[in-house]
Design an enzyme around this catalytic site. Structure first.
Site, PDB file in Angstrom:
ATOM      1  N   GLU A  53       7.692   1.087   4.955  1.00  0.00           N
ATOM      2  CA  GLU A  53       7.254  -0.029   6.016  1.00  0.00           C
ATOM      3  C   GLU A  53       7.544  -1.459   5.005  1.00  0.00           C
ATOM      4  O   GLU A  53       7.267  -1.508   3.926  1.00  0.00           O
ATOM      5  CB  GLU A  53       5.833   0.197   6.030  1.00  0.00           C
ATOM      6  CG  GLU A  53       4.957  -0.781   6.797  1.00  0.00           C
ATOM      7  CD  GLU A  53       3.718  -0.509   7.290  1.00  0.00           C
ATOM      8  OE1 GLU A  53       3.012   0.120   6.156  1.00  0.00           O
ATOM      9  OE2 GLU A  53       2.963  -0.964   8.232  1.00  0.00           O
ATOM     10  N   HIS A  62       4.068   6.993   3.604  1.00  0.00           N
ATOM     11  CA  HIS A  62       4.998   6.044   3.451  1.00  0.00           C
ATOM     12  C   HIS A  62       4.649   4.983   2.372  1.00  0.00           C
ATOM     13  O   HIS A  62       3.289   4.947   1.964  1.00  0.00           O
ATOM     14  CB  HIS A  62       5.105   5.247   4.716  1.00  0.00           C
ATOM     15  CG  HIS A  62       3.877   4.527   5.488  1.00  0.00           C
ATOM     16  ND1 HIS A  62       3.028   5.047   6.084  1.00  0.00           N
ATOM     17  CD2 HIS A  62       3.505   3.390   4.960  1.00  0.00           C
ATOM     18  CE1 HIS A  62       2.190   4.282   6.463  1.00  0.00           C
ATOM     19  NE2 HIS A  62       2.484   3.015   5.942  1.00  0.00           N
ATOM     20  N   HIS A  78       0.718  -1.073  -0.036  1.00  0.00           N
ATOM     21  CA  HIS A  78      -0.101  -0.040  -0.100  1.00  0.00           C
ATOM     22  C   HIS A  78       0.679   1.249   0.086  1.00  0.00           C
ATOM     23  O   HIS A  78       1.952   1.329   0.224  1.00  0.00           O
ATOM     24  CB  HIS A  78      -0.859   0.126   1.183  1.00  0.00           C
ATOM     25  CG  HIS A  78      -0.221   0.008   2.487  1.00  0.00           C
ATOM     26  ND1 HIS A  78      -0.039  -1.067   3.054  1.00  0.00           N
ATOM     27  CD2 HIS A  78       0.115   1.122   3.252  1.00  0.00           C
ATOM     28  CE1 HIS A  78       0.427  -0.736   4.413  1.00  0.00           C
ATOM     29  NE2 HIS A  78       0.552   0.451   4.346  1.00  0.00           N
TER      30      HIS A  78
END
Ligand code: CO
Length: 134
Positions: free
Chosen positions: A130, A79, A7
């Site tokens: 991440e 992010h 994502h």
């Protein structure tokens, strides 16, 4: 080492307004807002054919994205999340190369109930990364 883009997270001042924008203007499939008090965010998940966009609004005074929103009042990209098969192996390799893992270096359980780690943006082209074990 990394796999799919899981994502892209975008911090916004108003997650309902952002969901309306993605649905109304872009015709995207959006979820209802999901409060995640343990993560200090309310999230709308935007499902695209090849990945997801997560719209994040700060939730609570200690929200980890509140300072970001203060610096970027209109919102902004926060992010990128890449999938890895083995998060501890990924961490050990990256730390071994001198990359900085945020926090205590131990994976936390992320918004999807899976182990995650964050990598220092200064080590990755100015982008907070991440890693999520899938
Ligand atoms: Co994320």
């Amino acid at each position: 080492m990394i796999g799919r883009l899981n994502h892209v997270a975008i911090v916004v001042p108003d997650v309902k307004a952002a969901a309306k924008l993605y649905k109304g203007m872009l015709g995207a499939l959006v979820s209802e807002p999901v409060p995640l008090p343990a993560h200090g965010v309310t999230t709308v998940f935007v499902t695209l054919p090849n990945t997801k966009i997560e719209l994040l609004e700060p939730l609570g005074e200690k929200s980890p994205v509140r300072a970001f929103l203060e610096r970027n009042p209109a919102g902004g990209m926060h992010h990128l999340c890449y999938e890895v098969a083995d998060i501890l192996a990924a961490r050990d390799k990256l730390e071994g190369e001198g990359m900085r893992v945020l926090g205590d270096g131990e994976p936390a359980i992320g918004a999807h109930g899976k182990p995650v780690l964050f990598l220092h943006p200064k080590d990755f082209c100015g982008t907070l990364i991440e890693l999520e074990e899938v």
